[in-house]
Design a protein around this motif. Structure first.
Motif, PDB file in Angstrom:
ATOM      1  N   SER A   1     -12.600  -4.518   8.300  1.00 55.74           N
ATOM      2  CA  SER A   1     -11.619  -4.640   9.382  1.00 55.74           C
ATOM      3  C   SER A   1     -11.313  -3.250   9.902  1.00 55.74           C
ATOM      4  CB  SER A   1     -10.337  -5.307   8.876  1.00 55.74           C
ATOM      5  OG  SER A   1     -10.568  -6.658   8.545  1.00 55.74           O
TER       6      SER A   1
ATOM      7  N   GLY B   1      -3.844   4.258  -0.934  1.00 58.80           N
ATOM      8  CA  GLY B   1      -4.275   3.703  -2.205  1.00 58.80           C
ATOM      9  C   GLY B   1      -4.963   2.361  -1.962  1.00 58.80           C
TER      10      GLY B   1
ATOM     11  N   ARG C   1      -1.484  -6.082  -5.279  1.00 63.24           N
ATOM     12  CA  ARG C   1      -1.388  -7.449  -4.805  1.00 63.24           C
ATOM     13  C   ARG C   1      -0.297  -8.171  -5.581  1.00 63.24           C
ATOM     14  NH1 ARG C   1      -5.409  -4.790  -4.099  1.00 63.24           N
ATOM     15  NH2 ARG C   1      -6.852  -5.089  -2.381  1.00 63.24           N
TER      16      ARG C   1
ATOM     17  N   GLN D   1     -10.855  -0.813   6.867  1.00 62.54           N
ATOM     18  CA  GLN D   1     -10.415  -1.408   5.611  1.00 62.54           C
ATOM     19  C   GLN D   1     -11.486  -2.363   5.108  1.00 62.54           C
ATOM     20  OE1 GLN D   1      -6.897  -3.999   5.592  1.00 62.54           O
ATOM     21  NE2 GLN D   1      -6.410  -3.358   3.498  1.00 62.54           N
TER      22      GLN D   1
ATOM     23  N   PHE E   1       0.827  -1.198   0.000  1.00 62.58           N
ATOM     24  CA  PHE E   1       0.000   0.000   0.000  1.00 62.58           C
ATOM     25  C   PHE E   1       0.861   1.247   0.000  1.00 62.58           C
ATOM     26  CE2 PHE E   1      -4.271  -1.494   0.467  1.00 62.58           C
ATOM     27  CZ  PHE E   1      -4.176  -2.706   1.121  1.00 62.58           C
TER      28      PHE E   1
ATOM     29  N   TYR F   1      -8.830   3.409  11.725  1.00 59.15           N
ATOM     30  CA  TYR F   1      -8.993   3.265  10.282  1.00 59.15           C
ATOM     31  C   TYR F   1      -9.916   2.085   9.999  1.00 59.15           C
ATOM     32  CZ  TYR F   1      -4.965   6.337   9.404  1.00 59.15           C
ATOM     33  OH  TYR F   1      -4.106   7.404   9.337  1.00 59.15           O
TER      34      TYR F   1
ATOM     35  N   HIS G   1      -9.146   6.548   6.770  1.00 57.80           N
ATOM     36  CA  HIS G   1      -9.079   7.179   8.078  1.00 57.80           C
ATOM     37  C   HIS G   1     -10.483   7.507   8.578  1.00 57.80           C
ATOM     38  CE1 HIS G   1      -8.630  10.677  10.812  1.00 57.80           C
ATOM     39  NE2 HIS G   1      -7.665   9.915  11.292  1.00 57.80           N
TER      40      HIS G   1
ATOM     41  N   GLN H   1      -5.302   6.965  16.179  1.00 58.66           N
ATOM     42  CA  GLN H   1      -6.203   7.040  15.029  1.00 58.66           C
ATOM     43  C   GLN H   1      -6.873   5.688  14.804  1.00 58.66           C
ATOM     44  OE1 GLN H   1      -4.220   8.832  11.556  1.00 58.66           O
ATOM     45  NE2 GLN H   1      -2.710   9.762  12.955  1.00 58.66           N
TER      46      GLN H   1
ATOM     47  N   PHE I   1      -8.771  -0.885  12.343  1.00 56.94           N
ATOM     48  CA  PHE I   1      -7.416  -0.839  12.888  1.00 56.94           C
ATOM     49  C   PHE I   1      -7.221   0.422  13.723  1.00 56.94           C
ATOM     50  CE2 PHE I   1      -5.434  -4.156  10.279  1.00 56.94           C
ATOM     51  CZ  PHE I   1      -6.316  -4.254   9.218  1.00 56.94           C
TER      52      PHE I   1
ATOM     53  N   PHE J   1       0.317   0.011  13.102  1.00 55.78           N
ATOM     54  CA  PHE J   1      -1.062  -0.480  13.084  1.00 55.78           C
ATOM     55  C   PHE J   1      -1.130  -1.830  13.782  1.00 55.78           C
ATOM     56  CE2 PHE J   1      -3.089   2.409  10.042  1.00 55.78           C
ATOM     57  CZ  PHE J   1      -1.984   3.055   9.507  1.00 55.78           C
ATOM     58  N   GLY J   2      -2.265  -2.059  14.447  1.00 57.65           N
ATOM     59  CA  GLY J   2      -2.509  -3.374  15.011  1.00 57.65           C
ATOM     60  C   GLY J   2      -2.950  -4.328  13.921  1.00 57.65           C
ATOM     61  N   LYS J   3      -3.327  -5.530  14.307  1.00 61.94           N
ATOM     62  CA  LYS J   3      -3.761  -6.543  13.339  1.00 61.94           C
ATOM     63  C   LYS J   3      -5.235  -6.412  13.000  1.00 61.94           C
ATOM     64  CE  LYS J   3      -0.199  -9.921  14.380  1.00 61.94           C
ATOM     65  NZ  LYS J   3       0.138 -11.258  14.891  1.00 61.94           N
TER      66      LYS J   3
ATOM     67  N   GLY K   1     -10.360  -5.941   0.061  1.00 67.49           N
ATOM     68  CA  GLY K   1      -9.770  -5.614  -1.225  1.00 67.49           C
ATOM     69  C   GLY K   1      -9.501  -4.144  -1.452  1.00 67.49           C
ATOM     70  N   ARG K   2      -9.619  -3.346  -0.416  1.00 71.76           N
ATOM     71  CA  ARG K   2      -9.423  -1.896  -0.551  1.00 71.76           C
ATOM     72  C   ARG K   2      -8.342  -1.409   0.393  1.00 71.76           C
ATOM     73  NH1 ARG K   2     -13.724   0.582  -3.097  1.00 71.76           N
ATOM     74  NH2 ARG K   2     -12.168   2.231  -3.440  1.00 71.76           N
ATOM     75  N   GLY K   3      -7.971  -0.137   0.234  1.00 74.39           N
ATOM     76  CA  GLY K   3      -7.011   0.464   1.154  1.00 74.39           C
ATOM     77  C   GLY K   3      -7.680   0.921   2.439  1.00 74.39           C
ATOM     78  N   LEU K   4      -6.845   1.332   3.393  1.00 78.53           N
ATOM     79  CA  LEU K   4      -7.382   1.820   4.671  1.00 78.53           C
ATOM     80  C   LEU K   4      -7.970   3.207   4.493  1.00 78.53           C
ATOM     81  CD1 LEU K   4      -5.212  -0.413   5.508  1.00 78.53           C
ATOM     82  CD2 LEU K   4      -5.172   0.767   7.693  1.00 78.53           C
TER      83      LEU K   4
END
Lengths: 113, 112
Positions: free
Chosen positions: B86, A105, A109, B37, A90, B35, B45, B33, B88, B102-104, B40-43
């Motif tokens: 998810s 973004g 993958r 997710q 990312f 976040y 905020h 902070q 975070f 970041f945590g899991k 299949g996408r980015g995090l």
């Protein structure tokens, strides 16, 4: 308008190859980042650039080389790909250095055969 | 090094219920902070809470911060199927650090 865009979205390649991932942000931010997310969703910082200068370089093999031609772009080149490099990479940006909200973004993958 | 740890790892609720996720961290922070997710996408905020704040709201989100216990919670009220994602928490790994760790994450499933 995509704020932080990465290309390619998917990258499937063989062990030993060299590949690059590109990232561009149109937010006018000064700071950009590369993260690696493994199969367990753990997100780890790799690099950070502020105004084209490297400010964070975590313990990453030197096969990984970031390049920032200008503050809107941060590319990642990986040499001699290994199986363990398979992950989602990312790119992110924030207005400036510091613990500010980051814009991500949608990831690249990378699968190593 | 990993700083924030979310709890639980996974949470499944019915639509309309509230969802609470917790985060514990180890060192002193200037802000924390949260976040989201999607698959299949980015995090994305969600909210930032400063170390001198105890609670912050944003729409259906409520975040609390207890610096004495080094913990934070994220409450999503009246959950919707679209909240499935998810979540975070992110904190600096040490005081004065530029970066975030970041945590899991907590995987939230909201069942319609």
């Amino acid at each position: 308008d995509t704020a932080v865009s990465q290309t390619p979205k998917y990258l499937v390649t063989q062990m030993g190859n060299d590949k690059s991932i590109k990232c561009e942000q149109n937010l006018g931010h000064d700071t950009m980042y590369w993260y690696k997310q493994d199969s367990k969703k753990f997100l780890k910082i790799m690099f950070s650039y502020n105004n084209k200068e490297l400010i964070i370089n975590e313990t990453v093999p030197n096969r990984f080389s970031p390049k920032s031609p200008d503050k809107a772009h941060l590319n990642l080149h990986i040499n001699s790909l290994e199986l363990g490099d398979s992950a989602v990479y990312f790119c992110a940006s924030s207005p400036e250095v510091g613990n500010q909200p980051q814009h991500f973004g949608d990831g690249t993958r990378l699968s190593i055969l | 090094s990993q700083q924030g740890e979310e709890d639980p790892q996974a949470l499944s609720i019915q639509e309309g219920e509230n969802a609470t996720m917790n985060c514990s961290y180890k060192t002193s922070i200037n802000n924390l902070q949260w976040y989201r997710q999607n698959s299949g996408r980015g995090l994305v905020h969600l909210i930032l809470i400063r170390s001198n704040e105890r609670e912050k709201h944003s729409g259906r989100l409520r975040v609390t911060l207890d610096t004495s216990k080094k913990s934070s919670s994220l409450l999503i009220t009246a959950s919707r199927a679209a909240d499935t994602a998810s979540y975070f928490c992110a904190t600096p790994p040490r005081a004065g650090s530029y970066q975030l760790t970041f945590g899991k994450g907590t995987k939230l499933s909201v069942i319609p």
